[in-house]
Design a protein around this motif. Structure first.
Motif, PDB file in Angstrom:
ATOM      1  N   TYR A 149     -21.508 -18.806  77.672  1.00 37.06           N
ATOM      2  CA  TYR A 149     -22.034 -17.991  78.765  1.00 37.06           C
ATOM      3  C   TYR A 149     -20.983 -17.842  79.853  1.00 37.06           C
ATOM      4  CZ  TYR A 149     -26.488 -18.945  76.543  1.00 37.06           C
ATOM      5  OH  TYR A 149     -27.508 -19.038  75.622  1.00 37.06           O
ATOM      6  N   ASP A 150     -21.019 -16.716  80.541  1.00 39.05           N
ATOM      7  CA  ASP A 150     -20.182 -16.509  81.709  1.00 39.05           C
ATOM      8  C   ASP A 150     -20.667 -17.457  82.804  1.00 39.05           C
ATOM      9  OD1 ASP A 150     -19.734 -15.190  84.466  1.00 39.05           O
ATOM     10  OD2 ASP A 150     -18.386 -14.076  83.135  1.00 39.05           O
ATOM     11  N   ALA A 151     -19.758 -18.220  83.392  1.00 39.27           N
ATOM     12  CA  ALA A 151     -20.143 -19.224  84.383  1.00 39.27           C
ATOM     13  C   ALA A 151     -20.661 -18.621  85.679  1.00 39.27           C
ATOM     14  CB  ALA A 151     -18.968 -20.145  84.679  1.00 39.27           C
ATOM     15  N   MET A 152     -20.283 -17.415  85.997  1.00 40.32           N
ATOM     16  CA  MET A 152     -20.700 -16.813  87.269  1.00 40.32           C
ATOM     17  C   MET A 152     -22.149 -16.336  87.257  1.00 40.32           C
ATOM     18  SD  MET A 152     -18.338 -17.114  89.461  1.00 40.32           S
ATOM     19  CE  MET A 152     -18.826 -15.962  90.710  1.00 40.32           C
ATOM     20  N   ASN A 153     -22.611 -15.825  86.098  1.00 40.17           N
ATOM     21  CA  ASN A 153     -23.951 -15.236  86.071  1.00 40.17           C
ATOM     22  C   ASN A 153     -24.793 -15.666  84.871  1.00 40.17           C
ATOM     23  OD1 ASN A 153     -22.798 -13.824  83.964  1.00 40.17           O
ATOM     24  ND2 ASN A 153     -22.480 -11.964  85.164  1.00 40.17           N
ATOM     25  N   LEU A 154     -24.261 -16.577  84.055  1.00 39.42           N
ATOM     26  CA  LEU A 154     -24.914 -17.072  82.847  1.00 39.42           C
ATOM     27  C   LEU A 154     -25.233 -15.969  81.837  1.00 39.42           C
ATOM     28  CD1 LEU A 154     -27.237 -19.904  84.238  1.00 39.42           C
ATOM     29  CD2 LEU A 154     -24.961 -20.092  83.218  1.00 39.42           C
ATOM     30  N   ALA A 155     -24.460 -14.889  81.862  1.00 39.62           N
ATOM     31  CA  ALA A 155     -24.609 -13.835  80.855  1.00 39.62           C
ATOM     32  C   ALA A 155     -24.023 -14.330  79.526  1.00 39.62           C
ATOM     33  CB  ALA A 155     -23.894 -12.562  81.296  1.00 39.62           C
ATOM     34  N   PRO A 156     -24.694 -14.045  78.402  1.00 44.84           N
ATOM     35  CA  PRO A 156     -24.167 -14.482  77.106  1.00 44.84           C
ATOM     36  C   PRO A 156     -22.842 -13.801  76.788  1.00 44.84           C
ATOM     37  CG  PRO A 156     -26.164 -13.158  76.834  1.00 44.84           C
ATOM     38  CD  PRO A 156     -25.946 -13.321  78.296  1.00 44.84           C
ATOM     39  N   VAL A 157     -21.923 -14.570  76.221  1.00 47.31           N
ATOM     40  CA  VAL A 157     -20.592 -14.061  75.876  1.00 47.31           C
ATOM     41  C   VAL A 157     -20.360 -14.123  74.373  1.00 47.31           C
ATOM     42  CG1 VAL A 157     -18.108 -14.455  76.153  1.00 47.31           C
ATOM     43  CG2 VAL A 157     -19.637 -14.701  78.119  1.00 47.31           C
ATOM     44  N   ALA A 158     -20.696 -15.261  73.743  1.00 46.50           N
ATOM     45  CA  ALA A 158     -20.418 -15.437  72.320  1.00 46.50           C
ATOM     46  C   ALA A 158     -21.298 -16.539  71.753  1.00 46.50           C
ATOM     47  CB  ALA A 158     -18.946 -15.793  72.103  1.00 46.50           C
ATOM     48  N   THR A 159     -21.357 -16.574  70.425  1.00 44.53           N
ATOM     49  CA  THR A 159     -22.008 -17.652  69.694  1.00 44.53           C
ATOM     50  C   THR A 159     -20.998 -18.194  68.698  1.00 44.53           C
ATOM     51  OG1 THR A 159     -24.190 -16.645  69.918  1.00 44.53           O
ATOM     52  CG2 THR A 159     -23.918 -18.255  68.155  1.00 44.53           C
ATOM     53  N   LEU A 160     -20.823 -19.521  68.701  1.00 45.26           N
ATOM     54  CA  LEU A 160     -19.886 -20.175  67.792  1.00 45.26           C
ATOM     55  C   LEU A 160     -20.683 -20.943  66.744  1.00 45.26           C
ATOM     56  CD1 LEU A 160     -17.533 -21.700  70.539  1.00 45.26           C
ATOM     57  CD2 LEU A 160     -17.422 -19.427  69.490  1.00 45.26           C
ATOM     58  N   PRO A 161     -20.740 -20.445  65.497  1.00 46.75           N
ATOM     59  CA  PRO A 161     -21.500 -21.147  64.465  1.00 46.75           C
ATOM     60  C   PRO A 161     -20.773 -22.407  64.005  1.00 46.75           C
ATOM     61  CG  PRO A 161     -20.422 -19.214  63.543  1.00 46.75           C
ATOM     62  CD  PRO A 161     -20.133 -19.207  65.024  1.00 46.75           C
ATOM     63  N   THR A 162     -21.539 -23.483  63.802  1.00 44.60           N
ATOM     64  CA  THR A 162     -20.949 -24.732  63.335  1.00 44.60           C
ATOM     65  C   THR A 162     -21.270 -25.017  61.873  1.00 44.60           C
ATOM     66  OG1 THR A 162     -22.844 -26.001  64.139  1.00 44.60           O
ATOM     67  CG2 THR A 162     -20.952 -25.751  65.638  1.00 44.60           C
ATOM     68  N   GLY A 163     -22.141 -24.219  61.268  1.00 43.31           N
ATOM     69  CA  GLY A 163     -22.493 -24.398  59.861  1.00 43.31           C
ATOM     70  C   GLY A 163     -23.883 -24.988  59.704  1.00 43.31           C
ATOM     71  N   ALA A 164     -24.528 -24.644  58.620  1.00 41.12           N
ATOM     72  CA  ALA A 164     -25.889 -25.107  58.351  1.00 41.12           C
ATOM     73  C   ALA A 164     -25.930 -26.628  58.254  1.00 41.12           C
ATOM     74  CB  ALA A 164     -26.405 -24.486  57.062  1.00 41.12           C
ATOM     75  N   GLY A 165     -26.952 -27.218  58.867  1.00 38.24           N
ATOM     76  CA  GLY A 165     -27.181 -28.652  58.769  1.00 38.24           C
ATOM     77  C   GLY A 165     -26.154 -29.524  59.473  1.00 38.24           C
ATOM     78  N   THR A 166     -25.455 -28.985  60.484  1.00 38.82           N
ATOM     79  CA  THR A 166     -24.416 -29.763  61.158  1.00 38.82           C
ATOM     80  C   THR A 166     -24.908 -30.499  62.398  1.00 38.82           C
ATOM     81  OG1 THR A 166     -23.697 -27.789  62.361  1.00 38.82           O
ATOM     82  CG2 THR A 166     -22.498 -28.347  60.326  1.00 38.82           C
ATOM     83  N   ASN A 167     -25.899 -29.973  63.098  1.00 38.40           N
ATOM     84  CA  ASN A 167     -26.456 -30.570  64.307  1.00 38.40           C
ATOM     85  C   ASN A 167     -25.386 -30.813  65.377  1.00 38.40           C
ATOM     86  OD1 ASN A 167     -28.393 -31.635  66.034  1.00 38.40           O
ATOM     87  ND2 ASN A 167     -28.308 -33.663  65.130  1.00 38.40           N
ATOM     88  N   PRO A 168     -24.834 -29.734  65.964  1.00 35.69           N
ATOM     89  CA  PRO A 168     -23.843 -29.923  67.032  1.00 35.69           C
ATOM     90  C   PRO A 168     -24.464 -30.641  68.221  1.00 35.69           C
ATOM     91  CG  PRO A 168     -24.570 -27.644  66.958  1.00 35.69           C
ATOM     92  CD  PRO A 168     -25.168 -28.328  65.767  1.00 35.69           C
TER      93      PRO A 168
END
Length: 139
Positions: free
Chosen positions: A79-98
């Motif tokens: 998220y953008d720190a100034m307004n919490l607007a979404p910027v990106a999603t980083l997938p970690t893989g199925a069943g990883t539990n980041p």
């Protein structure tokens, strides 16, 4: 300034930060899958400023971005720190539990993957640039 506390993540941007924002806290609410903001200096809060598909775990401020791990969704949201607007999603893989997410000051972020006992690194562009096995249930 960015601080974390166990159980809930509390992100505080103080007036001495690069953003020159008033003291604002972003709190991840794990049970209801939301984030709230709070102004402790004004004794105010706003509930549900962000909604997540599943279990926000921890977050960090890296550069102008907030990174939040979503353990049940197997991803890290940016998220953008100034307004919490979404910027990106980083997938970690199925069943990883980041779980834990931390930056290195160069817009690289490191994320522990509790279910697969790994540590993964994402660079400033959001590309995965490394993954290695570590001890059991890394936090």
């Amino acid at each position: 300034m960015f601080r974390f506390f166990a159980a809930f993540v509390l992100c505080i941007w103080g007036s001495t930060s690069a953003f020159a924002l008033p003291e604002t806290a972003v709190v991840l609410n794990g049970i209801d899958n939301t984030a709230s903001t709070a102004r402790l200096d004004l004794n105010t809060s706003q509930l549900g400023v962000l909604n997540f598909p599943s279990f926000p775990a921890l977050g960090t401020l890296e550069g102008n971005y907030v990174y939040i791990s979503l353990s049940g969704a197997n991803e890290v949201r940016v998220y953008d720190a100034m307004n919490l607007a979404p910027v990106a999603t980083l997938p970690t893989g199925a069943g990883t539990n980041p779980y834990a997410v931390v930056g290195d000051g160069s817009r690289n972020v490191f994320v522990t993957l509790s279910e697969t006992n790994e540590l993964v690194r994402f660079d400033a562009s959001g590309a995965e640039t490394g993954r290695v096995s570590v001890g059991q249930w890394p936090q």
